[in-house]
Write an enzyme that holds these catalytic residues in place. Structure first.
Site, PDB file in Angstrom:
ATOM      1  N   ASN A 187       0.877  -1.177   0.000  1.00 46.97           N
ATOM      2  CA  ASN A 187       0.000   0.000   0.000  1.00 46.97           C
ATOM      3  C   ASN A 187       0.911   1.223   0.000  1.00 46.97           C
ATOM      4  O   ASN A 187       1.504   1.552   1.016  1.00 46.97           O
ATOM      5  CB  ASN A 187      -0.893  -0.042   1.246  1.00 46.97           C
ATOM      6  CG  ASN A 187      -1.741   1.212   1.384  1.00 46.97           C
ATOM      7  OD1 ASN A 187      -1.776   2.058   0.490  1.00 46.97           O
ATOM      8  ND2 ASN A 187      -2.433   1.323   2.506  1.00 46.97           N
ATOM      9  N   LYS A 197       0.161   4.248  -0.200  1.00 41.38           N
ATOM     10  CA  LYS A 197      -0.458   5.416   0.448  1.00 41.38           C
ATOM     11  C   LYS A 197      -0.231   6.659  -0.417  1.00 41.38           C
ATOM     12  O   LYS A 197      -0.262   6.552  -1.637  1.00 41.38           O
ATOM     13  CB  LYS A 197       0.056   5.558   1.889  1.00 41.38           C
ATOM     14  CG  LYS A 197      -0.131   4.254   2.683  1.00 41.38           C
ATOM     15  CD  LYS A 197       0.102   4.392   4.158  1.00 41.38           C
ATOM     16  CE  LYS A 197      -0.101   3.045   4.848  1.00 41.38           C
ATOM     17  NZ  LYS A 197       0.031   3.110   6.290  1.00 41.38           N
ATOM     18  N   HIS A 200      -9.435   1.095   4.843  1.00 42.38           N
ATOM     19  CA  HIS A 200      -8.152   1.219   5.558  1.00 42.38           C
ATOM     20  C   HIS A 200      -8.334   2.116   6.780  1.00 42.38           C
ATOM     21  O   HIS A 200      -9.114   3.070   6.749  1.00 42.38           O
ATOM     22  CB  HIS A 200      -7.090   1.809   4.620  1.00 42.38           C
ATOM     23  CG  HIS A 200      -5.721   1.745   5.204  1.00 42.38           C
ATOM     24  ND1 HIS A 200      -5.268   2.674   6.113  1.00 42.38           N
ATOM     25  CD2 HIS A 200      -4.724   0.837   5.050  1.00 42.38           C
ATOM     26  CE1 HIS A 200      -4.034   2.341   6.478  1.00 42.38           C
ATOM     27  NE2 HIS A 200      -3.681   1.230   5.852  1.00 42.38           N
ATOM     28  N   GLU A 236      -6.673   4.438   7.970  1.00 38.38           N
ATOM     29  CA  GLU A 236      -6.442   5.879   7.742  1.00 38.38           C
ATOM     30  C   GLU A 236      -7.669   6.526   7.106  1.00 38.38           C
ATOM     31  O   GLU A 236      -7.961   7.692   7.363  1.00 38.38           O
ATOM     32  CB  GLU A 236      -5.179   6.075   6.883  1.00 38.38           C
ATOM     33  CG  GLU A 236      -3.926   5.804   7.712  1.00 38.38           C
ATOM     34  CD  GLU A 236      -2.750   5.258   6.934  1.00 38.38           C
ATOM     35  OE1 GLU A 236      -2.754   5.329   5.695  1.00 38.38           O
ATOM     36  OE2 GLU A 236      -1.812   4.744   7.586  1.00 38.38           O
ATOM     37  N   GLU A 282      -5.289  -5.148  10.416  1.00 37.45           N
ATOM     38  CA  GLU A 282      -4.266  -4.132  10.652  1.00 37.45           C
ATOM     39  C   GLU A 282      -4.556  -3.441  11.977  1.00 37.45           C
ATOM     40  O   GLU A 282      -5.345  -2.488  12.022  1.00 37.45           O
ATOM     41  CB  GLU A 282      -4.284  -3.090   9.528  1.00 37.45           C
ATOM     42  CG  GLU A 282      -3.986  -3.659   8.156  1.00 37.45           C
ATOM     43  CD  GLU A 282      -3.378  -2.609   7.228  1.00 37.45           C
ATOM     44  OE1 GLU A 282      -2.298  -2.865   6.711  1.00 37.45           O
ATOM     45  OE2 GLU A 282      -3.974  -1.543   7.051  1.00 37.45           O
ATOM     46  N   GLY A 328       2.624   2.047  11.015  1.00 38.46           N
ATOM     47  CA  GLY A 328       3.562   3.160  10.930  1.00 38.46           C
ATOM     48  C   GLY A 328       4.275   3.472  12.226  1.00 38.46           C
ATOM     49  O   GLY A 328       4.923   4.510  12.359  1.00 38.46           O
ATOM     50  N   SER A 351       3.534  -2.331  10.371  1.00 37.05           N
ATOM     51  CA  SER A 351       4.991  -2.408  10.564  1.00 37.05           C
ATOM     52  C   SER A 351       5.589  -3.739  10.122  1.00 37.05           C
ATOM     53  O   SER A 351       6.505  -4.261  10.777  1.00 37.05           O
ATOM     54  CB  SER A 351       5.364  -2.091  12.017  1.00 37.05           C
ATOM     55  OG  SER A 351       4.969  -0.762  12.352  1.00 37.05           O
TER      56      SER A 351
HETATM   57  P1  13P Z   1       3.114   0.275   7.838  1.00 31.16           P
HETATM   58  O1  13P Z   1       3.669  -0.980   7.203  1.00 31.16           O
HETATM   59  O2  13P Z   1       3.852   1.522   7.423  1.00 31.16           O
HETATM   60  O3  13P Z   1       2.965   0.122   9.316  1.00 31.16           O
HETATM   61  O4  13P Z   1       1.635   0.465   7.242  1.00 31.16           O
HETATM   62  C1  13P Z   1       0.770  -0.618   7.270  1.00 31.16           C
HETATM   63  C2  13P Z   1      -0.429  -0.276   6.488  1.00 31.16           C
HETATM   64  O5  13P Z   1      -1.200   0.592   6.852  1.00 31.16           O
HETATM   65  C3  13P Z   1      -0.657  -1.002   5.225  1.00 31.16           C
HETATM   66  O6  13P Z   1      -1.921  -0.763   4.709  1.00 31.16           O
END
Ligand code: 13P
Length: 257
Positions: A9, A11, A95, A97, A167, A173, A213
């Protein structure tokens, strides 16, 4: 048999030119990798570029979000036919976010999922608890609520168009990965819930990815867990070298589960 999925992803990272070189490097580095399916989810503006770079390979391209209507006055949104025309084969839905910053709810997730399963796209549906919810001992309640509302109205057949991604929000993150045991425990609970709602066979067939992560250093231990069928990778997918190391989580080449 569940063929593992390693999805990146991206982002809100990568201009079109940056996306082109990252997709090219992943394509070249992953040539011949047949033990897992690779999915790349670049920003909308880079979709057609990435699709062109991976054409003729098994790598799939996904959108990061989609609207449930096919067209209309929805400024800033993108529809399923638009993603299909761009060459997408999948789309990430719900997601954390999107939930946290853009007001997505289990109900809007459900509308998107119901639209996606009627299309050619595989829906990668994200669920996961916050740190406060985990500390309050509410992980299972939260997950079950997200599943019950997010997947409401789906038939057993629809499930074959879905990949779930667990997740935990506190692991995204932050560098704080869920331990393989914690992730496995929740993945197992998700599969048990699916078995109760849709039946054992459907539950056994669905892939459940872990995200939060994921790094080259922790992917192998995660993938050894019986109910972890792949990863949804954020930060570590932005460089070809680290994403390719994640794809090679089992250098000998793993089979499906
Ligand atoms: P990270 O791998 O940066 O923690 O992000 C995970 C994520 O949100 C994948 O969709």
């Amino acid at each position: 048999m569940r063929i593992p999925v390693i999805a990146g992803n991206w982002k809100m990272h990568k201009t079109t030119e940056e996306a082109r070189s990252l997709a090219r490097a992943i394509r070249d580095g992953a040539a011949g990798a047949t033990h897992c399916r690779i999915v790349l989810a670049p920003p909308f503006t880079a979709l057609t570029t990435v699709v062109a770079e991976v054409k003729g390979t098994p790598i799939l391209v996904a959108g990061q979000n989609v609207h449930w209507e096919t067209k209309g006055a929805f400024t800033g949104e993108v529809s399923i036919p638009m993603l299909e025309e761009a060459g997408c084969r999948a789309v990430i839905i719900g997601h954390s976010e999107r939930r946290q910053y853009f007001g997505e709810t289990d109900e809007t997730v459900n509308r998107k999922v119901l639209a996606a399963v009627k299309s050619s796209l595989t829906a990668i549906v994200c669920i996961g608890e916050t740190l406060a919810e985990r500390e309050a001992g509410r992980v299972h309640d939260v997950i079950e609520q997200q599943l019950a509302v997010g997947l409401a109205g789906l038939t057993d057949r629809d499930l074959s168009h879905i990949i779930l991604a667990y997740e935990p929000v506190w692991a995204i993150g932050t560098g704080r990965t869920a331990s393989p045991e914690i992730a496995q425990e929740v993945h197992r609970a998700i599969r048990d819930w699916l078995a109760r709602e849709f039946g054992d066979e459907e539950a056994r067939g669905i892939r459940i990815l872990y995200g939060g992560s994921v790094k080259p250093e922790n992917i192998s231990d995660l993938m050894r867990q019986p109910d972890i069928d792949g990863a949804l990778v954020g930060g570590a997918c932005l460089e070809a070298e680290s994403f390719l190391r994640i794809i090679r989580y089992n250098a000998a080449g793993a089979g499906g589960k």
